[in-house]
Scaffold this active site. Sequence first.
Site, mmCIF file in Angstrom:
data_model
loop_
_atom_site.group_PDB
_atom_site.id
_atom_site.type_symbol
_atom_site.label_atom_id
_atom_site.label_comp_id
_atom_site.label_asym_id
_atom_site.label_seq_id
_atom_site.Cartn_x
_atom_site.Cartn_y
_atom_site.Cartn_z
ATOM 1 N N ARG A 27 0.811 -1.229 0.000
ATOM 2 C CA ARG A 27 0.000 0.000 0.000
ATOM 3 C C ARG A 27 0.841 1.274 0.000
ATOM 4 N NH1 ARG A 27 -5.323 -1.310 1.541
ATOM 5 N NH2 ARG A 27 -5.726 0.897 1.801
ATOM 6 N N TRP A 75 2.898 6.066 2.061
ATOM 7 C CA TRP A 75 3.046 6.562 0.679
ATOM 8 C C TRP A 75 2.843 8.069 0.799
ATOM 9 C CZ3 TRP A 75 0.065 9.290 -2.834
ATOM 10 C CH2 TRP A 75 0.506 9.252 -4.161
ATOM 11 N N GLU A 484 -2.071 -0.908 -22.296
ATOM 12 C CA GLU A 484 -1.701 -1.641 -21.083
ATOM 13 C C GLU A 484 -0.211 -2.030 -21.131
ATOM 14 O OE1 GLU A 484 -2.646 -2.324 -18.209
ATOM 15 O OE2 GLU A 484 -1.717 -4.215 -17.614
ATOM 16 N N LYS A 488 2.402 -0.733 -18.343
ATOM 17 C CA LYS A 488 3.186 -1.660 -17.516
ATOM 18 C C LYS A 488 4.683 -1.397 -17.665
ATOM 19 C CE LYS A 488 0.380 -4.116 -15.154
ATOM 20 N NZ LYS A 488 -0.708 -3.134 -15.322
ATOM 21 N N GLU A 491 5.547 1.637 -15.730
ATOM 22 C CA GLU A 491 5.354 1.441 -14.301
ATOM 23 C C GLU A 491 6.475 0.591 -13.679
ATOM 24 O OE1 GLU A 491 1.631 -0.564 -13.621
ATOM 25 O OE2 GLU A 491 1.600 -0.082 -11.499
HETATM 26 O O1 M6R Z 1 -7.481 -1.200 -7.367
HETATM 27 P P1 M6R Z 1 -7.861 -0.615 -8.700
HETATM 28 O O2 M6R Z 1 -8.052 -1.677 -9.745
HETATM 29 O O3 M6R Z 1 -9.030 0.312 -8.624
HETATM 30 O O4 M6R Z 1 -6.601 0.243 -9.121
HETATM 31 C C1 M6R Z 1 -6.624 1.062 -10.255
HETATM 32 C C2 M6R Z 1 -5.234 1.533 -10.618
HETATM 33 O O5 M6R Z 1 -4.672 2.262 -9.573
HETATM 34 C C3 M6R Z 1 -4.305 0.360 -10.955
HETATM 35 O O6 M6R Z 1 -4.836 -0.447 -11.963
HETATM 36 C C4 M6R Z 1 -2.923 0.873 -11.394
HETATM 37 O O7 M6R Z 1 -3.018 1.520 -12.621
HETATM 38 C C5 M6R Z 1 -1.957 -0.302 -11.437
HETATM 39 N N1 M6R Z 1 -0.808 -0.016 -10.633
HETATM 40 C C6 M6R Z 1 -1.524 -0.657 -12.803
HETATM 41 O O8 M6R Z 1 -0.693 -1.768 -12.821
#
Ligand code: M6R
Length: 612
Positions: A27, A75, A484, A488, A491
């Site tokens: 988190r 965070w 996507e 990725k 990220e």
């Molecule tokens: O928990 P959620 O699916 O709502 O999260 C949405 C985004 O924060 C999440 O998909 C984020 O983009 C990821 N880190 C991507 O890998």
Amino acid sequence: MCGIAGYIGKRQASEFLLDALKKLEYRGYDSSGMAVLSEENTLNCVRSIGRINALEEKLKGMKSNGSIGIAHTRWATHGYPSEANAHPHSDCSGNIFVVHNGIIENYKILKEDLIKNGHKFQSNTDTEVIAHLIEERFKGSLEQTLADVLKCIEGAYALAVISKNDPGKIVVAKKSSPLVICIGKNENFIASDSSAVAGYTDKVIYLDDGELGIVTKDDCKIVSIANNNKVHKECCSVDLDVSEIRKNGYEHFLLKEIFEIPEVVKNSTRGRMILDQGLVKLGGLEVLDQDKLRNINRIIIIACGTASLAGFVGEYMLEEYAGIPVEVELGSEFRYRKPIIDSKTAVIAISQSGETADTIASLLEAKRKGALTLGIVNTVGSTISRETEAGVYNHAGPELSVASTKAFVSQIIVLALFTIYLGRTRDMSLVMGKRIIEEIDKLPCLIEETLKNHEQIKSLAAKYSKYKNFLFLGRKYNYPIAREGALKLKEIAYHIHAEGYAGGEMKHGPIAMIDENFPSVFVVPNDSVYEKMWSNMEEIKARRGKIIAITTKGNKNIEDIADDVIYIPKTLEMLTPVLTTTPLHLFAAYMGMEFGFDIDKPRNLAKSVTVE
Ligand code: M6R
């Protein structure tokens, strides 16, 4: 976005808190800390910058005995990551300690007043004002003081507070950030989410907004912050499997989760497909008046990040096979628009965590406007699952890597099921329903086959890691997958910049950047837009751009144009995203590993984004 843990009972609090922080580290992970109240009624606080193991090291040489404590993994929102800004935060005298997830929006004005009254601040955080406000207003009862303080706080919070002036309890409160109280025998636990207590208890009380909890060793009382009235809460049993939150031999959660995808697809579809009738059974939607569902004439999908890209795949599926107009909206944008919504609009919130602040805010706005609200959520009992009228769980299991992979694929699978569910009440034929189900059923084996390319993809990552920029291109069902792939890569392997584009849009701008140093990844299964994508590959090649292509087995001619080719098995066009995604996820993971990054916890990110 920040993890909170608390313990009160018979054990050494620090042992549980450390274990819980490790489970909650996804988190947020820029700093951490804990405060423990000893039997002699002294408060000891330890804080550390960096990961939880740094805190663990520090704890070795420190006094942390006691069976009441609170802890936090951060965070950063207000104040850069440092030991001083790490939680818990305390008042001037060190008698009160607070951990907080969320943002106190009016902290500046509160802080100015407190400073005028002589309070000395040690951090740049918004959280610290809470400890000083409690100190200033304390009249003997921690819960009454906190309730009083919260009335002047604007913003979002999940809070846990302990004080040596009112020992023997942890007081917690929630508004817009998640918090659970977990019930044990002669011991109770606090956590941002129930995964933190796996192995300790499976009894959970979900705190709702506006509620304050007084948690002692043997009791847990919930009251309304507004009027102090007692609130009766159900204690739920949750299914928490400790083995699911271990790496099980993998070096990283990210790789474990990618390799789990065949099993995830089985779990997401188990008991939901009736092949001979071409029907789908979604238990979570059965609570609804089916006529209401039949009468919807428009769907708005709300999500953020990767979940929104799954939503875009769903848009193509639902429009093509269920014949319903669909729009996909980012939670962060939708909440500030003036959307036109009526009772025939279904709003589907897609979220792995079920706690994404922007998605929740948009969902609540749609609910207020009378939409039918549905959820596609992975985390059982999360806010979105509770705030929607009905929904479908992904059953992807806990996803601990910050980058979402298996949850993304399961979101696409659930959207495919949802398409059949709705389509069969409309124009979709029995034959088509059966055909899609047959193809979904084959997917786990086909994903296994795709995963066998992992060594090839690893060597491609080594070969291409010297490039600084990538363009990902796809069309129709694979346009969201191109995005996507780029998301990725950014990220996980953040030394590389990547953009995901629709194949046809490339010549409207991005092509200007293409040369021999700017590779493109083409997501080009053998589908209805293959020929169009071929023209795009020619355009890139004509500019000496390198091409990595992901295509269907048998498309040998692609080797004439692409520098490198990754083959995937054949499936129905609408399901190709399930197979094209895996090579892209592996590519990003191996790229991150090439740079020596912690691919489970990329810098600056957090798993669930519970602030705006
Ligand atoms: O928990 P959620 O699916 O709502 O999260 C949405 C985004 O924060 C999440 O998909 C984020 O983009 C990821 N880190 C991507 O890998």
